[in-house]
Design a protein around this motif. Structure first.
Motif, PDB file in Angstrom:
ATOM      1  N   GLU A 288       0.826  -1.196   0.000  1.00 14.23           N
ATOM      2  CA  GLU A 288       0.000   0.000   0.000  1.00 14.23           C
ATOM      3  C   GLU A 288       0.869   1.258   0.000  1.00 14.23           C
ATOM      4  OE1 GLU A 288      -2.844   0.083   3.123  1.00 14.23           O
ATOM      5  OE2 GLU A 288      -3.813  -1.801   2.550  1.00 14.23           O
TER       6      GLU A 288
ATOM      7  N   TYR B  59      -9.918   4.325  -7.808  1.00 13.42           N
ATOM      8  CA  TYR B  59     -10.925   3.276  -7.916  1.00 13.42           C
ATOM      9  C   TYR B  59     -11.095   2.860  -9.364  1.00 13.42           C
ATOM     10  CZ  TYR B  59     -15.445   0.889  -7.504  1.00 13.42           C
ATOM     11  OH  TYR B  59     -16.454  -0.031  -7.564  1.00 13.42           O
TER      12      TYR B  59
ATOM     13  N   SER C 271      -9.723  -2.169  -4.476  1.00 10.63           N
ATOM     14  CA  SER C 271     -10.509  -2.092  -3.252  1.00 10.63           C
ATOM     15  C   SER C 271     -11.341  -0.814  -3.191  1.00 10.63           C
ATOM     16  CB  SER C 271      -9.597  -2.161  -2.026  1.00 10.63           C
ATOM     17  OG  SER C 271     -10.312  -1.841  -0.847  1.00 10.63           O
ATOM     18  N   ALA C 272     -12.592  -0.956  -2.791  1.00  7.20           N
ATOM     19  CA  ALA C 272     -13.479   0.202  -2.635  1.00  7.20           C
ATOM     20  C   ALA C 272     -13.102   1.054  -1.435  1.00  7.20           C
ATOM     21  CB  ALA C 272     -14.927  -0.269  -2.499  1.00  7.20           C
ATOM     22  N   GLU C 273     -12.162   0.575  -0.616  1.00  8.34           N
ATOM     23  CA  GLU C 273     -11.742   1.328   0.571  1.00  8.34           C
ATOM     24  C   GLU C 273     -10.777   2.460   0.245  1.00  8.34           C
ATOM     25  OE1 GLU C 273     -12.641   1.238   3.907  1.00  8.34           O
ATOM     26  OE2 GLU C 273     -14.279   0.131   2.979  1.00  8.34           O
ATOM     27  N   LEU C 274     -10.079   2.361  -0.895  1.00 12.15           N
ATOM     28  CA  LEU C 274      -9.014   3.337  -1.161  1.00 12.15           C
ATOM     29  C   LEU C 274      -9.519   4.776  -1.211  1.00 12.15           C
ATOM     30  CD1 LEU C 274      -6.767   1.453  -3.760  1.00 12.15           C
ATOM     31  CD2 LEU C 274      -6.611   1.510  -1.262  1.00 12.15           C
TER      32      LEU C 274
ATOM     33  N   TRP D 245     -11.983   6.065   0.345  1.00 11.07           N
ATOM     34  CA  TRP D 245     -12.332   6.459   1.712  1.00 11.07           C
ATOM     35  C   TRP D 245     -11.069   6.726   2.544  1.00 11.07           C
ATOM     36  CZ3 TRP D 245     -16.913   8.043   3.096  1.00 11.07           C
ATOM     37  CH2 TRP D 245     -18.023   7.660   2.334  1.00 11.07           C
ATOM     38  N   GLU D 246     -10.036   5.918   2.334  1.00 10.44           N
ATOM     39  CA  GLU D 246      -8.770   6.168   3.035  1.00 10.44           C
ATOM     40  C   GLU D 246      -8.185   7.515   2.620  1.00 10.44           C
ATOM     41  OE1 GLU D 246      -6.320   2.837   2.130  1.00 10.44           O
ATOM     42  OE2 GLU D 246      -7.581   1.406   3.245  1.00 10.44           O
TER      43      GLU D 246
ATOM     44  N   SER E 212     -10.063  10.473   4.367  1.00 10.81           N
ATOM     45  CA  SER E 212      -9.705  10.734   5.767  1.00 10.81           C
ATOM     46  C   SER E 212      -8.224  11.059   5.942  1.00 10.81           C
ATOM     47  CB  SER E 212     -10.085   9.535   6.637  1.00 10.81           C
ATOM     48  OG  SER E 212      -9.441   8.355   6.190  1.00 10.81           O
TER      49      SER E 212
ATOM     50  N   THR F  36     -20.543   1.524  -1.742  1.00  7.55           N
ATOM     51  CA  THR F  36     -20.445   2.130  -0.405  1.00  7.55           C
ATOM     52  C   THR F  36     -21.436   3.291  -0.249  1.00  7.55           C
ATOM     53  OG1 THR F  36     -18.699   3.725  -1.012  1.00  7.55           O
ATOM     54  CG2 THR F  36     -17.990   1.526  -0.336  1.00  7.55           C
TER      55      THR F  36
ATOM     56  N   ARG G 185     -22.674   4.411   3.248  1.00  6.16           N
ATOM     57  CA  ARG G 185     -21.636   5.105   4.026  1.00  6.16           C
ATOM     58  C   ARG G 185     -21.584   6.583   3.652  1.00  6.16           C
ATOM     59  NH1 ARG G 185     -15.653   2.422   4.052  1.00  6.16           N
ATOM     60  NH2 ARG G 185     -14.526   3.919   5.365  1.00  6.16           N
TER      61      ARG G 185
END
Length: 515
Positions: free
Chosen positions: A175, A206, A211-214, A216-217, A220, A244, A247
């Motif tokens: 990462e 994306y 990952s769909a989290e990237l 969001w990371e 933040s 997501t 969220r």
């Protein structure tokens, strides 16, 4: 900040107000010396932090020879530690004749380093044999839904992974650190400001298989940090993976849509298909150079419909990637069904790319009020590619139909998809006007050329409206934020005729941000 501008020489003037009427105590006066001034450009489709990260990796844009491709990787290996990943991207096989790269091209020079190199469109990548082994991809590995492992006639992986197949390898790449991503934001921002861009619609790190989290990371770790640290210099409208949606709905309920004057929560995005260059855009008819291939549907229709319905019901703006004619028809059908079920309201549904449209589709964009979020600079490389992959007749009838979309009253928003191509609104505007690919003497589909005025609007007020920011941005109007660009030309007529100019200065909130 209030703003007093002298010698505004173009149509986006502050109608109904004289310069002196706008001036007040504390107003800053700028003598533009007769230069043309335009609203700050809005790029309607970028991957901002990813673009910043790519700036520090192996750069393969514009490489037009196999030997040069290999030389760039060899150079990167020379400067890398044994065992570390070699990352890069931007290659376009059409520039060296169309042959797809193979792991065997670089295996001999990368025996101790895993390699991953994205194609320019982000829908295909090349891994070397070390990376394939590390990620467990072999002749026994099945293609995931919505993706393809390209294989030899014997069934062995060639090193190429298309769309969702990339998820088999990407988790093995370390990462990016928080500091690397923060530095990427700074570098990307400075480059964008140099190009006159003051606002971007950011679709995040994306892609299919990622990952769909990237995103969001990054929201933040990077954007909220930069905002709190007063390091934001460009406005961002953020879109998040559609899976997501709940969220994002909860976050907007807690914080509102405008986090600050710099960060806006835009909506959600999904993928219908892949890309033309990777032969994964979804078409009604097969590819001319691959007669049994119609492209890939990256997300099942039922899933697309259900998450679009859920996102829309929650009040979120929806954007879906569609490049092939069949993919565009699919999304137009889904949007029409959602509206029929949920009733009329101001949704501003978007289709990202809208690159190839079947007969009647452009008119549907207009009837349904669907935003066509398009990238003019892509046509420079796709003119030859589309002809090869679709045949001359199909390519001419359905590719980059900007004029047809506007004639149907479809909202048109310009972007770059940076880092697929460089962020460069003035280049995109000129391309939309001239449609002249490199080496061509005549325009590609000249009936689809736009005027300067239409092209400028697509990068300013229409782009702002396409992401619900037209109350604050997109025009030089009283009460709006003072984002504007001073151009090199002092002749509107010359600019309108040739579309040629450069950025002399970029102002954000009335403060000079470049140079």
């Amino acid at each position: 900040m209030s703003l007093f501008l002298l010698l505004i020489l173009w149509p986006f003037t502050m109608a109904g107000f004289s310069d002196l009427e706008l001036a007040a105590d504390g107003t800053e006066e700028l003598d533009l010396g007769g230069k043309v001034v335009v609203p700050g450009f809005i790029d309607s489709h970028v991957h901002l932090i990813y673009a910043g990260l790519q700036m520090a990796r192996v750069e393969l844009h514009g490489i037009n020879k196999k030997d040069e491709f290999v030389r760039k990787i060899k150079e990167a290996v020379r400067n890398a530690k044994e065992g570390s990943w070699i990352l890069g991207g931007g290659w376009n096989n059409d520039l060296w004749g169309g042959e797809l790269p193979l792991a065997s091209w670089i295996d001999d020079i990368t025996p101790y380093n895993p390699v991953w190199l994205n194609r320019m469109d982000g829908h295909m990548g090349l891994a070397n044999s070390v990376a394939l082994k590390l990620s467990g991809i072999s002749n026994l590995t099945k293609d995931p839904e919505g993706g393809t492992i390209v294989r030899t006639v014997d069934g062995e992986p060639t090193g190429l992974l298309i769309d969702s197949a990339m998820k088999l390898l990407l988790p093995y790449i370390p990462e990016d650190t928080v500091n690397e991503r923060r530095e990427a934001l700074v570098g990307a921002t400075n480059h964008a400001l140099m190009r006159g861009v003051t606002t971007v619609v950011d679709f995040g790190r994306y892609y299919p298989g990622v990952s769909a989290e990237l995103p969001w990371e990054d929201f933040s770790d990077v954007y909220q940090w930069a905002d709190a640290s007063k390091k934001m210099m460009i406005r961002v409208c953020l879109f998040f993976p559609m899976e997501t949606w709940l969220r994002l709905h909860d976050l907007i309920g807690k914080m509102g849509r405008a986090i600050s004057q710099w960060i806006y929560l835009g909506g959600v995005k999904a993928f219908a298909d892949g890309s033309l260059g990777s032969n994964s855009a979804l078409f009604h008819e097969p590819y001319a150079d691959e007669p049994h291939n119609y492209g890939l549907q990256v997300t099942e229709s039922e899933i697309l419909y259900n998450i679009t319905m859920a996102s829309e019901k929650s009040g979120l703006q929806v954007a879906i990637h569609a490049i092939g004619d069949r993919a565009n028809d699919l999304i137009l059908d889904i949007y029409e069904s959602v509206v029929s079920t949920n009733g009329m309201r101001d949704r501003r549904f978007r289709i990202e790319h809208a690159q190839h449209l079947a007969p009647g589709a452009a008119a549907r964009f207009g009837r349904q009020g669907i935003v066509a979020s398009v990238q003019p600079l892509h046509l420079l490389g796709d003119a030859d590619t589309a002809t090869k992959k679709l045949g001359t007749d199909r390519a001419q009838k359905e590719s980059y139909l900007f004029r047809s979309l506007l004639a149907s009253n479809a909202p048109l928003a310009f972007g770059s998809d940076w880092p697929v191509v460089d962020i460069n609104p003035l280049g995109g505007i000129k391309t939309a006007m001239k449609r002249l690919p490199p080496g061509w003497d005549d325009a590609w589909i000249p009936s689809e050329c736009l005027t300067l005025n239409d092209s400028l609007k697509a990068h300013t007020i229409s782009a702002a409206r396409a992401c619900f920011l037209d109350n604050d941005l997109g025009s030089l109007s009283p009460g709006k934020l003072a984002d504007f660009v001073i151009l090199s030309t002092d002749s509107w007529d010359d600019f309108a005729a040739e579309g040629s100019a450069s950025v002399e200065a970029t102002y954000v909130s009335g403060v000079r941000a470049y140079p």
